[in-house]
Design a protein around this motif. Structure first.
Motif, short mmCIF file in Angstrom:
data_model
loop_
_atom_site.label_atom_id
_atom_site.label_comp_id
_atom_site.label_asym_id
_atom_site.label_seq_id
_atom_site.Cartn_x
_atom_site.Cartn_y
_atom_site.Cartn_z
N GLU A 1 4.20 -9.96 -11.26
CA GLU A 1 2.77 -10.03 -11.55
C GLU A 1 2.05 -11.01 -10.62
OE1 GLU A 1 2.53 -7.01 -14.01
OE2 GLU A 1 0.81 -8.30 -13.58
N SER A 2 2.75 -12.03 -10.20
CA SER A 2 2.13 -13.07 -9.37
C SER A 2 1.72 -12.55 -7.99
CB SER A 2 3.09 -14.25 -9.22
OG SER A 2 4.32 -13.82 -8.64
N VAL A 3 2.29 -11.43 -7.54
CA VAL A 3 1.98 -10.93 -6.21
C VAL A 3 1.43 -9.50 -6.22
CG1 VAL A 3 3.78 -12.39 -5.24
CG2 VAL A 3 4.27 -9.97 -5.70
N LYS A 4 1.41 -8.88 -7.38
CA LYS A 4 0.97 -7.49 -7.47
C LYS A 4 -0.45 -7.34 -6.96
CE LYS A 4 2.49 -5.35 -11.03
NZ LYS A 4 2.68 -4.88 -12.41
N GLY A 5 -0.66 -6.32 -6.12
CA GLY A 5 -1.98 -6.07 -5.55
C GLY A 5 -2.24 -6.82 -4.26
N ARG A 6 -1.38 -7.79 -3.95
CA ARG A 6 -1.57 -8.57 -2.71
C ARG A 6 -0.43 -8.36 -1.72
NH1 ARG A 6 -1.37 -13.93 -2.91
NH2 ARG A 6 -0.01 -14.02 -4.75
N PHE A 7 0.77 -8.14 -2.23
CA PHE A 7 1.96 -7.98 -1.38
C PHE A 7 2.39 -6.51 -1.39
CE2 PHE A 7 3.93 -12.53 -1.74
CZ PHE A 7 2.70 -13.07 -1.40
N THR A 8 2.95 -6.08 -0.25
CA THR A 8 3.47 -4.72 -0.14
C THR A 8 4.86 -4.77 0.49
OG1 THR A 8 1.24 -3.82 0.15
CG2 THR A 8 3.09 -2.42 0.78
N ILE A 9 5.82 -4.22 -0.21
CA ILE A 9 7.19 -4.14 0.30
C ILE A 9 7.38 -2.77 0.95
CG2 ILE A 9 8.17 -3.27 -1.86
CD1 ILE A 9 10.66 -5.01 -1.30
N SER A 10 8.15 -2.75 2.03
CA SER A 10 8.46 -1.48 2.67
C SER A 10 9.78 -1.63 3.41
CB SER A 10 7.34 -1.05 3.64
OG SER A 10 7.18 -1.99 4.68
N ARG A 11 10.31 -0.51 3.84
CA ARG A 11 11.59 -0.55 4.55
C ARG A 11 11.61 0.56 5.59
NH1 ARG A 11 15.94 -0.11 0.16
NH2 ARG A 11 17.37 0.06 1.94
N ASP A 12 12.40 0.31 6.63
CA ASP A 12 12.66 1.32 7.64
C ASP A 12 14.17 1.38 7.79
OD1 ASP A 12 13.04 2.84 9.95
OD2 ASP A 12 11.25 2.06 10.92
#
Length: 125
Positions: A62-73
């Motif tokens: 909840e502390s980072v939701k909407g601000r951080f985005t995780i992704s992978r390649d």
């Protein structure tokens, strides 16, 4: 040699953005769920995000939701974390970690298969 190497940490002003990378070597991340965990000064480990092996499932604290985005390649064997609207409370050492199963909220290193050495993010004016 199995390694997870984080990079991209820096000093940034509040409201700024950073992108972290986590490069894996010695193993392939494509069979693992990948996570970001952080540790603020003087505090315990905080799980912040997970992405499934195939990249279709994502979860955030909840502390980072909407601000951080995780992704992978998976082709590049690399995990990413895009951080926007950074706040002073985001100041921490950021770790990436590989887990055998997709789980949410796990911050203990011994719950992970592989764990990186961390990259420092400092948010301050």
């Amino acid at each position: 040699q199995v390694q997870l190497v984080e990079s991209g940490g820096d000093f940034v002003q509040p409201g700024g953005s950073l992108s972290l990378s986590c490069a894996a070597s010695g193993f392939t991340i494509s069979v693992y769920a990948m996570n970001w965990v952080r540790q603020a000064p003087g505090k315990g480990l905080e799980w912040i995000s997970v992405i499934s092996a195939g990249g279709r499932r994502l979860r955030y604290a909840e502390s980072v939701k909407g601000r951080f985005t995780i992704s992978r390649d998976n082709a590049k064997n690399t995990l990413y974390l895009r951080m926007n609207d950074l706040k002073p409370e985001d100041t921490a050492l950021y770790y990436c970690a590989a887990s055998d199963v997709y789980t949410v909220g796990v911050a203990a290193p011994n719950e992970y298969r592989y764990w990186g050495q961390g990259t420092q993010v400092t948010v301050s004016s």
